[in-house]
Design an enzyme around this catalytic site. Sequence first.
Site, PDB file in Angstrom:
ATOM      1  N   GLU A 324      35.037  39.507  46.501  1.00 57.85           N
ATOM      2  CA  GLU A 324      36.216  38.525  45.693  1.00 57.85           C
ATOM      3  C   GLU A 324      36.497  37.469  46.700  1.00 57.85           C
ATOM      4  OE1 GLU A 324      38.263  42.304  45.026  1.00 57.85           O
ATOM      5  OE2 GLU A 324      39.605  41.774  46.389  1.00 57.85           O
ATOM      6  N   CYS A 325      36.776  36.398  45.825  1.00 61.53           N
ATOM      7  CA  CYS A 325      37.500  35.216  46.430  1.00 61.53           C
ATOM      8  C   CYS A 325      36.948  34.970  47.471  1.00 61.53           C
ATOM      9  CB  CYS A 325      39.129  35.517  46.376  1.00 61.53           C
ATOM     10  SG  CYS A 325      39.858  33.886  46.439  1.00 61.53           S
ATOM     11  N   GLY A 326      37.480  34.869  48.833  1.00 57.20           N
ATOM     12  CA  GLY A 326      37.027  34.616  49.999  1.00 57.20           C
ATOM     13  C   GLY A 326      35.823  35.306  50.423  1.00 57.20           C
ATOM     14  N   MET A 328      33.464  36.037  48.263  1.00 54.22           N
ATOM     15  CA  MET A 328      32.439  35.420  47.651  1.00 54.22           C
ATOM     16  C   MET A 328      31.863  33.918  48.249  1.00 54.22           C
ATOM     17  SD  MET A 328      32.600  34.142  43.522  1.00 54.22           S
ATOM     18  CE  MET A 328      33.827  32.897  44.030  1.00 54.22           C
ATOM     19  N   SER A 417      33.402  37.247  42.387  1.00 57.18           N
ATOM     20  CA  SER A 417      34.268  36.699  41.602  1.00 57.18           C
ATOM     21  C   SER A 417      35.378  36.236  42.175  1.00 57.18           C
ATOM     22  CB  SER A 417      34.956  37.579  40.430  1.00 57.18           C
ATOM     23  OG  SER A 417      35.918  36.605  39.499  1.00 57.18           O
TER      24      SER A 417
END
Length: 440
Positions: A324-326, A328, A417
């Site tokens: 998730e986020c960082g 990814m 994501s």
Amino acid sequence: MTHACPAVLVAAPASGQGKTTVAAALARLHARAGRRVRAFKCGPDFLDPHWLALATGHPVHNLDLWMTGERDIRARLHAAAAEADLIVVEGVMGLFDGAPSAADLAQQFGLPVLAVIDASAMAGTFGALAFGLQHFRPGLPWAGVLANRVASERHAQMLRDSLKGDWLGAVMRDETFALPERHLGLTVAAELPDALARLDAAADALAVTPLGAMDGAALARWSVPLKAPAVEPAQAPLLNGRTIAVARDAAFCFIYPANLDVLVALGAELVFFSPLADEPLPRCDAVWLPGGYPELNGVALAAATRTRDSLRAHVHAERPLWAECGGMMPLFESLVSSDGEARATWGLLPGRVVMQKRLAALGPQQLSLAAGVLRGHTFHYSRCESPLVPAGHTESVRGERRGAGEALYRAGSLQASYFHAWFPSSPAATASLFLPGGPA
């Protein structure tokens, strides 16, 4: 069952007024005095809780009427009240900003509001602003007002003279306890060798104010009765016997303690590893790459070939990976800085991530999966450029408005994501992220 405990919600008219400094200083001051202090953060924030945890010596959970929900909040406050002498809740943004806002939380649970106002560029207007905060919404529980970043004793007297409410003192401007910031918010406390010294200096400054002089008896006037929520059925151990490897270091540090608690409650064994140290995956059945600061650690992550190769082998073996986020961002082929410098990354997903100087997305989100709906949020300064067609999108949730949110990318057993999930919102959906086959 009801437990009563002194509690206060530290709020402000806007961001940047010094809420975190005051909340952490208040918690540190009473913890140093031997009181049992528990702290919480209003809203979906990863950074401020690091400072509150340092001040109290205990994990800090988030409270958000939409993301975490009323029952979860009630359970956490009730549990804290059973073992604490003081509960400190740090607000989010301005007191009435957001839907739901910190004021909504204060009113729902009867938490007295301590307004922190940066008074560095005002005098008589201080009183008007404090009056408005207190009376804008009828029935708002109120503790009083603290002036922050005050220039002198004379300035403090002018501020006090303007006030028609409870004066809790003035904290003078002092860089010795300023908390440094970067693009996503405050610097993580663990990155600063003098972090505790900064909190102690802030606590010392607070100690000479009427707020800081309050002892246990004085705090009793802020006592709040906190009821236990209805008992829910026990969660089935859907991850029983499974080992989940969690990345955890300065580049992957955006982890809600409650998320780890949920994984353990589901029966998972957690093991941790550091991509920054180029550690290979420990033996595991699934992987979680949480958010953080890959953009500040690009050189080390690019050189983390053992981590990269073990992640690649993990996905090749069709074992689940949730990023998730960082978490990814380094999975793509390159990471481009806001100045245009490109650096090769791990290449498990096609495309690149480009940093921007301006915020790319912010706000509440939810992800609908076959096993349930996960609530959470998004907050990032980068964008993805990938030929990979998203397998779906989260839903952006702002009041009554709905719209397409963040892309959900899937490549084999890898799912990623920008969405930050709050695992307690749906343990069943959480479990599906870490089971073979993944959520449909």
